[in-house]
Design an enzyme around this catalytic site. Sequence first.
Site, PDB file in Angstrom:
ATOM      1  N   LYS A 166       0.817  -1.210   0.000  1.00 21.94           N
ATOM      2  CA  LYS A 166       0.000   0.000   0.000  1.00 21.94           C
ATOM      3  C   LYS A 166       0.856   1.268   0.000  1.00 21.94           C
ATOM      4  O   LYS A 166       0.420   2.308  -0.465  1.00 21.94           O
ATOM      5  CB  LYS A 166      -0.984  -0.034   1.160  1.00 21.94           C
ATOM      6  CG  LYS A 166      -2.024  -1.137   0.946  1.00 21.94           C
ATOM      7  CD  LYS A 166      -3.148  -1.109   1.918  1.00 21.94           C
ATOM      8  CE  LYS A 166      -4.253  -2.058   1.504  1.00 21.94           C
ATOM      9  NZ  LYS A 166      -3.880  -3.485   1.683  1.00 21.94           N
TER      10      LYS A 166
HETATM   11  C1  LIG Z   1      -4.599  -4.514   1.133  1.00 23.15           C
HETATM   12  C2  LIG Z   1      -3.834  -5.772   0.993  1.00 23.15           C
HETATM   13  C3  LIG Z   1      -4.153  -6.727   0.015  1.00 23.15           C
HETATM   14  C4  LIG Z   1      -5.369  -6.586  -0.871  1.00 23.15           C
HETATM   15  O1  LIG Z   1      -5.307  -5.545  -1.794  1.00 23.15           O
HETATM   16  P1  LIG Z   1      -6.661  -5.034  -2.467  1.00 23.15           P
HETATM   17  O2  LIG Z   1      -6.235  -3.964  -3.378  1.00 23.15           O
HETATM   18  O3  LIG Z   1      -7.541  -4.562  -1.358  1.00 23.15           O
HETATM   19  O4  LIG Z   1      -7.260  -6.205  -3.171  1.00 23.15           O
HETATM   20  C5  LIG Z   1      -3.356  -7.842  -0.101  1.00 23.15           C
HETATM   21  N1  LIG Z   1      -2.303  -8.036   0.722  1.00 23.15           N
HETATM   22  C6  LIG Z   1      -1.964  -7.154   1.675  1.00 23.15           C
HETATM   23  C7  LIG Z   1      -0.807  -7.449   2.554  1.00 23.15           C
HETATM   24  C8  LIG Z   1      -2.706  -5.996   1.839  1.00 23.15           C
HETATM   25  O5  LIG Z   1      -2.366  -5.127   2.783  1.00 23.15           O
END
Ligand SMILES: *Cc1c(COP(=O)(O)O)cnc(C)c1O
Length: 464
Positions: free
Chosen positions: A112
């Site tokens: 993220k």
């Molecule tokens: C947020 C997250 C995801 C999922 O991503 P999306 O875009 O919500 O599908 C997968 N793995 C981790 C570690 C995350 O923090």
Amino acid sequence: MHYISTRGKAPRLDFAGVLLAGLADDGGLYVPESWPQVSTEEIKGFTDQPYAEVATDLMARFTAPAISAEDLAPLVAEAYRDFDHPAVAPLRQLDSGEWILELFHGPTLSFKDYALQVVGRLFDAVLQTQSNRVTVVGATSGDTGSAAIEACRDRDTITAFILHPQGRITDVQRRQMTTVQAANIHNIAIDGTFDDCQAIVKQMFGDKVFRDRWKLTAVNSINWARVMAQVVYYFTTAAALGGPDHPPAFSVPTGNFGDAFAGHVARRMGLNIGQMVIATNVNDILVRLLADGEYRKGPVHATLSPSIDIQVSSNFERLLFELSADDGDIVAKLMDDLDNDGVFKMSDAAMARMRGQFDGRRASEDEILSCMAQVNDTSGIPVDPHTAVGIIAGRAHRRDGNGAMVYLSTAHPAKFPEAVARAIGTPSVLPPRLADLYERTESFDLLPNDLAAVQAYMAERSQA
Ligand SMILES: *Cc1c(COP(=O)(O)O)cnc(C)c1O
């Protein structure tokens, strides 16, 4: 570039408008009016460019004219400057034809950061020219919160309120949020589930008076700017692996479907991708949809991979819009059905289109633990449980024995020490920048699962 809502009733906005709005006025999500195209020659050229330059090139196609490439370049360079790998999003070979795309080299060790480090700076860039301030509000199932907080903490134009479900995220995840001591950051623990937190945030955006008074905005994955920033590593990865001539496949651990949708966007921009695999844990709404054509809410199960413990994948609405031939009325009707009945049924034509572009597989808890152990035994690589979900689904669906299969490694294994210890006996060590995490002081407030209580708390503290 201009943007339209997936429900067809909100005003058309430029990039600055979409960045600040988060959700559209009609409850829909903003999508670009058209897909900028990237040529084969341009994609081949990406192999010789630093990540931040490729990112600027690709993102400027979505931000201009609101933000020009010249204004974007220094901001993006700064966003990725402190990542702890020179390639920013490096590939690591797992096995013959299998690659791990490491997306955990940012400040909070999750993918993220790749979007949010840019998004926080985009807010400052747009708001400073308007002499304006906003209130960022978000719900997190774990990683989004710390990444959002890191993105907002030094921003002059933002006050941030981040909701997490009390007791349902890991200690590392909680501490990464609650140990950030900054006057503009407020952590709220809600007595409920992640979906409860997300519902409160959605209702808050639905409350027009409150939303306008406090200039609410979101940095969660419904914000278009996040999806946009995630498109970049699909391009750099495909270029590094010899695409467009050798199209790689991607397997993506999926919760809100922002990351997997970004891969889809890369495809729409002209990137040759062999396969997109949606990987879920037992919270598998999208995998069930692929199987039976019904998008049906279920109970949220707490798992080893808590960041994807989600039963409604918000960003799916963007794909739904496309699968519904860009007809906002159809999307609005289906989303109404979902609200009223907990389910909607897709047309056969829409499902055929979706199945042509995505595969999906869910991973059970036992499969996740044995995958983590197997990968560590054979390759010496500890992977986090989300990455394991991607590996399981990718291996199950791998079609082309010759093309590369890329597993998105969305978190550093040290973020999930309990799961890693269960799978391979020893937890991974936190990287130097987080080594003293357990000595830092925490601060957060516990609130009931109640919209009015959260609104009152925010009204006392917001500066917008
Ligand atoms: C947020 C997250 C995801 C999922 O991503 P999306 O875009 O919500 O599908 C997968 N793995 C981790 C570690 C995350 O923090």
